[in-house]
Design an enzyme around this catalytic site. Structure first.
Site, mmCIF file in Angstrom:
data_model
loop_
_atom_site.group_PDB
_atom_site.id
_atom_site.type_symbol
_atom_site.label_atom_id
_atom_site.label_comp_id
_atom_site.label_asym_id
_atom_site.label_seq_id
_atom_site.Cartn_x
_atom_site.Cartn_y
_atom_site.Cartn_z
ATOM 1 N N LYS A 179 0.874 -1.189 0.000
ATOM 2 C CA LYS A 179 0.000 0.000 0.000
ATOM 3 C C LYS A 179 0.900 1.225 0.000
ATOM 4 O O LYS A 179 1.478 1.597 1.024
ATOM 5 C CB LYS A 179 -0.861 -0.024 1.264
ATOM 6 C CG LYS A 179 -2.233 0.601 1.141
ATOM 7 C CD LYS A 179 -2.251 2.053 0.779
ATOM 8 C CE LYS A 179 -2.076 2.967 1.960
ATOM 9 N NZ LYS A 179 -1.895 4.383 1.548
ATOM 10 N N GLU A 254 9.012 0.965 11.299
ATOM 11 C CA GLU A 254 10.091 1.922 11.022
ATOM 12 C C GLU A 254 9.459 3.303 11.123
ATOM 13 O O GLU A 254 8.749 3.734 10.213
ATOM 14 C CB GLU A 254 10.649 1.707 9.606
ATOM 15 C CG GLU A 254 11.223 0.320 9.363
ATOM 16 C CD GLU A 254 12.664 0.191 9.827
ATOM 17 O OE1 GLU A 254 13.163 1.110 10.506
ATOM 18 O OE2 GLU A 254 13.283 -0.839 9.519
ATOM 19 N N CYS A 288 13.439 10.169 7.617
ATOM 20 C CA CYS A 288 13.285 9.678 8.995
ATOM 21 C C CYS A 288 14.589 9.806 9.759
ATOM 22 O O CYS A 288 14.600 10.103 10.944
ATOM 23 C CB CYS A 288 12.808 8.238 8.977
ATOM 24 S SG CYS A 288 13.853 7.185 7.978
ATOM 25 N N GLU A 387 9.740 15.713 15.843
ATOM 26 C CA GLU A 387 10.152 15.529 14.455
ATOM 27 C C GLU A 387 9.420 16.565 13.601
ATOM 28 O O GLU A 387 8.199 16.549 13.511
ATOM 29 C CB GLU A 387 9.783 14.112 13.990
ATOM 30 C CG GLU A 387 10.298 13.803 12.611
ATOM 31 C CD GLU A 387 9.891 12.418 12.137
ATOM 32 O OE1 GLU A 387 8.698 12.075 12.252
ATOM 33 O OE2 GLU A 387 10.758 11.684 11.643
HETATM 34 P P1 NAD Z 1 1.924 8.273 7.830
HETATM 35 O O1 NAD Z 1 1.995 7.434 9.041
HETATM 36 O O2 NAD Z 1 0.898 9.344 7.768
HETATM 37 O O3 NAD Z 1 1.672 7.379 6.529
HETATM 38 C C1 NAD Z 1 2.490 6.283 6.219
HETATM 39 C C2 NAD Z 1 1.659 5.256 5.464
HETATM 40 O O4 NAD Z 1 0.642 4.786 6.342
HETATM 41 C C3 NAD Z 1 0.952 5.797 4.231
HETATM 42 O O5 NAD Z 1 0.961 4.802 3.220
HETATM 43 C C4 NAD Z 1 -0.467 5.996 4.726
HETATM 44 O O6 NAD Z 1 -1.421 5.909 3.699
HETATM 45 C C5 NAD Z 1 -0.616 4.841 5.691
HETATM 46 N N1 NAD Z 1 -1.661 5.030 6.708
HETATM 47 C C6 NAD Z 1 -2.189 6.193 7.173
HETATM 48 N N2 NAD Z 1 -3.153 5.937 8.090
HETATM 49 C C7 NAD Z 1 -3.231 4.594 8.210
HETATM 50 C C8 NAD Z 1 -4.005 3.713 9.010
HETATM 51 N N3 NAD Z 1 -4.924 4.166 9.879
HETATM 52 N N4 NAD Z 1 -3.777 2.388 8.915
HETATM 53 C C9 NAD Z 1 -2.839 1.904 8.060
HETATM 54 N N5 NAD Z 1 -2.090 2.692 7.259
HETATM 55 C C10 NAD Z 1 -2.273 4.015 7.329
HETATM 56 O O7 NAD Z 1 3.379 8.841 7.651
HETATM 57 P P2 NAD Z 1 3.859 9.879 6.558
HETATM 58 O O8 NAD Z 1 3.485 11.236 7.006
HETATM 59 O O9 NAD Z 1 3.458 9.428 5.204
HETATM 60 O O10 NAD Z 1 5.434 9.660 6.648
HETATM 61 C C11 NAD Z 1 6.236 10.398 7.460
HETATM 62 C C12 NAD Z 1 6.676 9.607 8.663
HETATM 63 O O11 NAD Z 1 7.321 8.412 8.257
HETATM 64 C C13 NAD Z 1 7.692 10.349 9.480
HETATM 65 O O12 NAD Z 1 7.390 10.241 10.842
HETATM 66 C C14 NAD Z 1 8.994 9.634 9.168
HETATM 67 O O13 NAD Z 1 9.966 9.743 10.160
HETATM 68 C C15 NAD Z 1 8.529 8.248 8.977
HETATM 69 N N6 NAD Z 1 9.503 7.471 8.183
HETATM 70 C C16 NAD Z 1 10.248 6.541 8.816
HETATM 71 C C17 NAD Z 1 11.202 5.816 8.120
HETATM 72 C C18 NAD Z 1 12.041 4.779 8.804
HETATM 73 O O14 NAD Z 1 12.630 3.957 8.122
HETATM 74 N N7 NAD Z 1 12.145 4.747 10.111
HETATM 75 C C19 NAD Z 1 11.384 6.051 6.763
HETATM 76 C C20 NAD Z 1 10.608 7.022 6.145
HETATM 77 C C21 NAD Z 1 9.659 7.719 6.882
#
Ligand code: NAD
Length: 485
Positions: A179, A254, A288, A387
């Site tokens: 997804k 992650e 991240c 963050e």
């Molecule tokens: P997010 O949590 O809003 O979304 C991430 C994914 O989760 C998207 O595909 C989104 O559609 C999905 N999602 C949203 N709500 C959901 C739900 N209720 N159930 C299941 N899936 C759902 O995060 P974002 O804003 O897209 O990304 C930024 C965050 O990701 C930051 O906090 C960043 O640090 C983190 N990140 C971490 C890593 C790592 O490897 N540790 C890498 C990249 C990004």
């Protein structure tokens, strides 16, 4: 004029076929460089997720499940070759979709290819053991795939995150349901096409774009999923883990970070400087493992600040296709979040040490934020604790190792840390005492290399991806004890 996208973006990829979402609704994708409508993607629902899980299950019982590890490795290697050959086109799609300057998108495509090479080569090198046991027994262990693995991916590094999680999962023989994020998924759709052309059997990889709370939530809660890899925010990660817990499904999380780079007075400042700044502004700070906190020992604090400020003032911020140092942030929403932190910094009277300029040619409708260096930030201030996910770095002075550690470990996160010092004993003491998943000494690799296990502690998550370690995470161990007298 709408930029050319050489495939239908509105379809899902299930069981080796491109098809429309059941309900037919679409989600608009924006070009963050100018705010224009870039494309529409499918709004997959729980019904589509269910179809994808069934297709993955069928693949495990079919051609994909029958492949040997060597054959799986060959397919992955072929995907890698094709990704590499199309790196420029993938970089173009990423520039349009994520606002990532072309050279950064190209680096992501090369990393995606490298994940396929690495995991292709590793697929037939994961061995079980024979175990000494009671008389009359032969006991052994096998590594087996979990089965159907769910992969929920954010918008900031779609190619790299797909590469590391899907690459390892496929190498171990799982069938994946992916997804992508609703803000950015063109390169994920392009990757699915490349994988199919390279010979990946139908159903081994299924892609269901859609909204997080709809398709993402349905995937996390689906009883047919055997493992979930989630990369994204802490809040969503907790929801995914709770949903998976209802089915007792293992989860890799992650999540976010507030990673420090720690500069001691004896450090080679010339070597450190580019890493200090790049790790803060790469991908407009939406990384991240961004080094969003720079801790500097007091004797060199003003010198480091002056040199970082100089670099900030030379940065050029503008449209992704112009391939400057920094592109826009992903969305109006993210622009608002980052701008709010800058307002908080000003209202609190914090010292804004430098800001980069946005080039005059940048469209006013694009989501540009001026990269900002904020100095003398108290370690407990929101700017040093939360963050921001934008091109904002805070500088914090410290006196000695013990204080550096207290500050470095003093946030809810623990993803990556960098230590700059020539003192070998201190390098090891710091590396041991830092509470995080990865430590770089006299270097800082955002996210580290393909070969290096990666993941967090505390609110940064749990489980490890990348490197060989991921192959253990994406498999389960079976013990077989044979009694033969
Ligand atoms: P997010 O949590 O809003 O979304 C991430 C994914 O989760 C998207 O595909 C989104 O559609 C999905 N999602 C949203 N709500 C959901 C739900 N209720 N159930 C299941 N899936 C759902 O995060 P974002 O804003 O897209 O990304 C930024 C965050 O990701 C930051 O906090 C960043 O640090 C983190 N990140 C971490 C890593 C790592 O490897 N540790 C890498 C990249 C990004």
């Amino acid at each position: 004029m709408a930029p050319s996208i050489p495939f239908d973006t509105r379809q899902l990829f299930i069981g080796g076929e491109w098809r429309n979402a059941t309900r037919g609704d679409l989600v608009p994708l924006e070009n963050p460089s100018d705010g224009s409508l870039l494309a529409n993607i499918a709004r997959g629902t729980a019904v589509d997720v269910d179809a994808a899980v069934n297709a993955a299950r069928a693949a495990l019982d079919g051609d994909w499940g029958r492949m040997t590890a060597t054959e799986r490795g060959r397919v992955l290697a072929e995907i890698g070759r094709r990704v590499l050959a199309q790196a420029d086109e993938l970089a173009r799609l990423e520039a349009l979709d994520v606002g990532k300057p072309l050279k950064q998108g190209r680096a992501d495509a090369v990393a995606l290819a490298r994940y396929m090479e690495f995991y292709g080569g590793a697929a037939d090198k994961v061995h079980g053991q024979t175990l000494p046991y009671q008389a009359g027994f032969t006991a052994l262990t096998w590594r087996e795939p979990h089965g159907v693995t769910g992969h929920i991916v954010p918008w900031n590094y779609p190619m790299q995150i797909v590469g590391r999680s899907v690459g390892a999962a496929l190498a171990m023989g799982n069938a994946c349901v992916l997804k992508p994020a609703e803000e950015a998924c063109l390169t994920v759709l392009a990757f699915a096409r490349i994988a199919a052309e390279a010979g990946l059997p139908a159903g081994a990889l299924n892609v269901v774009p859609g909204l997080g709370e709809e398709a993402g939530a349905a995937l996390s809660a689906h009883p047919g999923i055997d493992h979930i890899s989630f990369t994204g925010s802490v809040a969503t990660g907790a929801l995914v883990q709770a949903a998976a817990a209802a089915n007792t499904v293992p989860v890799t999380l992650e999540l976010g970070g507030k990673s420090p780079q720690i500069v001691f007075a004896d450090a080679d400042l010339d070597a450190a400087l580019p890493f200090l700044v790049n790790a803060g502004i790469q991908n407009a700070g939406q990384t991240c493992s961004a080094a969003s906190r720079i801790l500097v020992e007091r004797p060199v604090y003003e010198a480091v600040l002056a040199r970082m400020a100089e670099r900030y003032r030379a940065l050029r911020v503008g449209p992704a296709m112009d391939d400057l140092d920094v592109g826009p942030v992903i969305s109006r929403r993210q622009h608002g979040v980052v701008s709010q932190y800058l307002t908080v910094a000003r209202d609190a009277g914090l010292r804004i040490a430098a800001q980069a300029e946005i080039v005059a040619a940048a469209p006013a409708e694009g989501y540009y934020v001026r990269p900002t260096l904020v100095a003398d930030v108290p370690p407990e201030h929101a700017l040093a604790q939360e963050e921001i996910f934008g091109p904002v770095q805070v500088l914090i002075p410290f006196d000695g190792e013990a204080q550096a550690l207290r500050i470095a470990n003093g946030t809810p996160f623990g993803l990556v840390a960098g230590v700059w010092t020539r003192d070998g004993g201190r390098q090891l003491r710091m590396a041991r005492a830092l509470k995080c998943g990865q430590v770089f000494v006299n270097n800082y690799g955002a996210g580290g290399g393909v070969e290096l296990p990666f993941g967090g502690v505390k609110r940064s998550g749990h489980g490890r991806e990348k490197g060989f370690e991921a192959l253990y995470g994406f498999s389960t161990l079976k013990t077989v004890a044979i009694y033969h007298a």
